[in-house]
Design an enzyme around this catalytic site. Structure first.
Site, PDB file in Angstrom:
ATOM      1  N   GLY A 191       0.773  -1.137  -0.012  1.00 16.84           N
ATOM      2  CA  GLY A 191      -0.103  -0.160  -0.174  1.00 16.84           C
ATOM      3  C   GLY A 191       0.934   1.104  -0.020  1.00 16.84           C
ATOM      4  N   ASP A 214     -17.273 -13.334 -22.878  1.00 16.88           N
ATOM      5  CA  ASP A 214     -17.971 -13.025 -21.591  1.00 16.88           C
ATOM      6  C   ASP A 214     -19.248 -13.615 -21.663  1.00 16.88           C
ATOM      7  OD1 ASP A 214     -15.436 -12.218 -20.825  1.00 16.88           O
ATOM      8  OD2 ASP A 214     -16.193 -10.149 -20.763  1.00 16.88           O
ATOM      9  N   SER A 215     -20.121 -12.798 -22.469  1.00 17.19           N
ATOM     10  CA  SER A 215     -21.518 -12.968 -22.687  1.00 17.19           C
ATOM     11  C   SER A 215     -21.602 -14.311 -23.120  1.00 17.19           C
ATOM     12  CB  SER A 215     -22.187 -11.986 -23.642  1.00 17.19           C
ATOM     13  OG  SER A 215     -21.652 -11.993 -24.974  1.00 17.19           O
ATOM     14  N   GLU A 241       4.362 -11.494  -6.231  1.00 19.47           N
ATOM     15  CA  GLU A 241       3.383 -11.773  -7.266  1.00 19.47           C
ATOM     16  C   GLU A 241       3.826 -11.089  -8.638  1.00 19.47           C
ATOM     17  OE1 GLU A 241       3.571  -9.434  -4.854  1.00 19.47           O
ATOM     18  OE2 GLU A 241       2.562  -7.438  -5.239  1.00 19.47           O
ATOM     19  N   HIS A 265       8.126  -8.220  -3.664  1.00 21.71           N
ATOM     20  CA  HIS A 265       6.722  -8.526  -4.470  1.00 21.71           C
ATOM     21  C   HIS A 265       6.520 -10.107  -4.973  1.00 21.71           C
ATOM     22  CE1 HIS A 265       4.479  -4.794  -3.795  1.00 21.71           C
ATOM     23  NE2 HIS A 265       5.636  -4.396  -3.375  1.00 21.71           N
ATOM     24  N   GLY A 325     -20.942 -11.476 -28.978  1.00 24.77           N
ATOM     25  CA  GLY A 325     -20.077 -12.337 -29.655  1.00 24.77           C
ATOM     26  C   GLY A 325     -18.698 -12.336 -28.907  1.00 24.77           C
ATOM     27  N   GLY A 326     -18.634 -11.579 -28.002  1.00 25.56           N
ATOM     28  CA  GLY A 326     -17.457 -11.664 -27.121  1.00 25.56           C
ATOM     29  C   GLY A 326     -17.710 -12.910 -26.159  1.00 25.56           C
ATOM     30  N   CYS A 379       5.136  -6.539   1.605  1.00 24.37           N
ATOM     31  CA  CYS A 379       5.442  -5.036   1.660  1.00 24.37           C
ATOM     32  C   CYS A 379       4.907  -4.192   2.728  1.00 24.37           C
ATOM     33  CB  CYS A 379       5.122  -4.461   0.303  1.00 24.37           C
ATOM     34  SG  CYS A 379       6.235  -2.666   0.031  1.00 24.37           S
ATOM     35  N   TYR A 380       3.780  -3.282   2.387  1.00 19.41           N
ATOM     36  CA  TYR A 380       3.287  -2.689   3.483  1.00 19.41           C
ATOM     37  C   TYR A 380       2.654  -3.523   4.288  1.00 19.41           C
ATOM     38  CZ  TYR A 380      -0.147   0.265   5.998  1.00 19.41           C
ATOM     39  OH  TYR A 380      -0.807   0.849   7.166  1.00 19.41           O
ATOM     40  N   LYS A 398     -10.627 -12.714 -16.403  1.00 18.13           N
ATOM     41  CA  LYS A 398     -10.783 -13.053 -17.713  1.00 18.13           C
ATOM     42  C   LYS A 398     -10.199 -14.392 -18.253  1.00 18.13           C
ATOM     43  CE  LYS A 398     -12.035 -11.303 -21.791  1.00 18.13           C
ATOM     44  NZ  LYS A 398     -13.233 -10.397 -21.921  1.00 18.13           N
TER      45      LYS A 398
END
Ligand code: XMP
Length: 525
Positions: free
Chosen positions: A67, A240-241, A184, A182, A237-238, A94-95, A382
């Protein structure tokens, strides 16, 4: 509005959760993704989330993020006492490490200089479970000013860098660990191993977070939520939907009706491909609406990109609503909301994270039509949605599809939109995509053509021309928030240029965009 329909306890998870307490980190989402890549379910919550809410998520361990504040400054965010009292394993980053050290009785001192970037990390306690399998000298990514200068009782030093004597510490008895670096970020060579050690060895988490079991649980959850009602979904068409609709259709079969609005702003052959994939491959009930003329008329003479977006959003909702109202008994609307949008709305008001782009969807409609939302992807990132799509058997043309803006080619035809200009762009774009797919390896994250409002002089055969300029954009990125221009091979660029000028009437010049984001955006608009 969307918040009201979200459940507090995600039944689709059914696993122990690693709670990532966000102290305003830039990298909170990245930590959550890394934990999930290790097949452990994780959720991000603001650091001051009430314990009662945390408890409903079956916390198996905690990770405290970095942070921007100093934990010894007045008004700094502090760790609620229940977290320590829970006896669950904790990893502070970290923080998060500094705050852990402070609250456990150690000392944190303000630094005079910052340590930023790559550093050599010396592992002092090779027998520590946290560093199991990590070499004695490894590279880690640091970004801090304050440091822990005195260890709390029970803690031992585990690693150091040239500027930071206590770069990793731990109390193995209480299973509380802190790392100043870090784990990650990819520049930390052993980051994944350290996280994995914490999750599996130290916290002993056993559940495996997999898309196959997620699908089974999500389908059961949808059945329970929807009951006997009818449900509608807007297919774009994407990915997600598409994945959201497929899950719902697995749950309730033909009580789901999908509406696909062809606004005429799609790429070459895209509308046909989308409808074919959904009807013939996925066997969804799809109403395809040809609204091309309506959108073109509404956009006639409009050049301003924001104005274009507004018109398209408005018309889209109007068309969708007309069709949806004709279906009797509809009570729910499926939306492909993803976890980053959920986190964004949860942490709105806190200092963390950058604003995610407002996406084009059917916002506003649920209220107007008194619909409730089904959001089966609200816990997923995603890449998990893509994995789930593959698990459900969606075709690669849908699952691997590039990000594509809701307003479609309207943001890639700069200036006024006409059918002629759309045709020019569609042809040029199809050529660019074909050549990049054929000749660029690995394929860039996103690539397309833009029709600029510029005309310039050229010479073709014996004649002088004055014709359109096409720009090619190809970028590498992880999530679209930042991007770099793709180093396409010259031969690919040359082929694209030659083919576009030869094959697309009205174009006599092609340029390649070599700007990163920031300062530029990916779309030109
Ligand atoms: P920019 O142009 O802001 O785009 O760098 C970042 C990413 O978002 C995509 N994009 C959109 N996606 N609805 C979407 O779903 C939209 O309205 C929209 N506008 C831009 C863009 O293609 C890029 O991948």
């Amino acid at each position: 509005m969307q918040q009201a329909t979200r459940e507090a306890t995600p039944a689709a998870v059914g696993a122990e959760t690693v709670i990532i307490l966000d102290f305003g980190a830039q990298y909170a989402q990245l930590i959550a993704r890394r934990v999930r890549e290790a097949h452990v379910y994780s959720e991000i919550l603001p650091f001051d989330t009430p314990w009662a809410e945390i408890e409903t998520r079956k916390p198996g361990a905690f990770i405290l993020t970095g942070g921007p504040e100093s934990c010894i400054a007045p008004g700094a965010p502090h760790l609620p006492k229940e977290i320590l009292e829970s006896g669950k394993p904790i990893l502070g980053i970290c923080y998060g490490m500094q705050e852990l050290a402070r609250i456990c009785g150690g000392r944190v001192s303000p630094g005079t200089t910052s340590e930023y970037g790559k550093a050599d990390l010396k592992v002092k306690a090779a027998d520590s479970q946290l560093f199991d399998g990590v070499s004695d000298l490894t590279q880690a990514w640091m970004s801090h000013t304050d440091t822990v200068t005195e260890l709390p009782a029970g803690f031992v030093p585990l690693a150091s860098t040239a500027h930071c004597a206590l770069a990793a510490v731990g109390d193995p008895e209480r299973r509380i660990y802190g790392v100043q670096f870090h784990p990650e970020v990819m520049h930390t060579t052993a980051g994944r191993v350290v996280l994995d050690n914490f999750l599996r060895r130290i916290a002993g988490l056993r559940d495996r977070w997999e898309m196959s079991s997620f699908a089974t649980r999500a389908i059961a959850e949808i059945r329970q939520q929807v009951g006997d009602a009818r449900v509608i979904c807007a297919l774009s068409g994407g990915v997600d939907s598409a994945v959201a609709a497929t899950l719902v259709s697995r749950a309730i079969g033909d009580r789901l009706t999908c509406i696909f609005v062809d606004h005429g702003l799609l790429r070459e052959r895209e509308a046909e491909e989308v409808v074919e994939a959904f009807r013939d491959v996925m066997h969804l009930d799809v109403i395809a609406v040809d609204a091309r003329t309506r959108f073109l008329e509404a956009l006639s003479g409009v050049s301003d990109p924001e104005e274009k977006r507004k018109i398209i959003g408005r018309e889209f909702i109007a068309v969708f609503e007309e069709r949806a109202r004709a279906i009797p008994g509809v009570e729910f609307l499926v939306q492909g909301t993803l976890y980053p949008d959920v986190i964004e709305s949860k942490t709105a008001g806190s200092k963390s994270g950058a604003k995610i782009k407002t996406h084009h969807n059917v916002g506003g409609l649920p209220d107007r039509m008194a619909l409730r939302l089904v959001e089966p992807l609200r816990l997923l990132f995603k890449d998990e949605v893509r994995a789930l799509g593959r698990e459900l058997g969606l075709p690669e043309t849908i699952v691997g599809r590039q990000p594509f803006p809701g307003p479609g080619l309207a943001v890639r035809v700069l200036g006024a939109i006409t059918e002629e200009r759309l045709t020019v762009l569609r042809r040029a774009d199809a050529i660019a995509r074909e050549e990049i797919q054929r000749g660029a390896s690995p394929e860039p994250w996103q690539y397309f053509a833009v029709l600029t409002p510029i005309q310039s002089v050229g010479v073709m055969g014996d004649g002088r021309t004055y014709a359109d300029l096409i720009a090619i954009r190809a970028v590498t990125s992880d999530d679209g928030m930042t991007a770099d221009w793709a180093r396409l091979p010259y031969e690919v660029l040359q082929k694209i240029s030659t083919r576009i000028v030869n094959e697309v009437p009205g174009v006599n010049r092609v340029v390649y965009d070599i700007t990163s984001k920031p300062p530029a955006t990916i779309e030109w608009e």
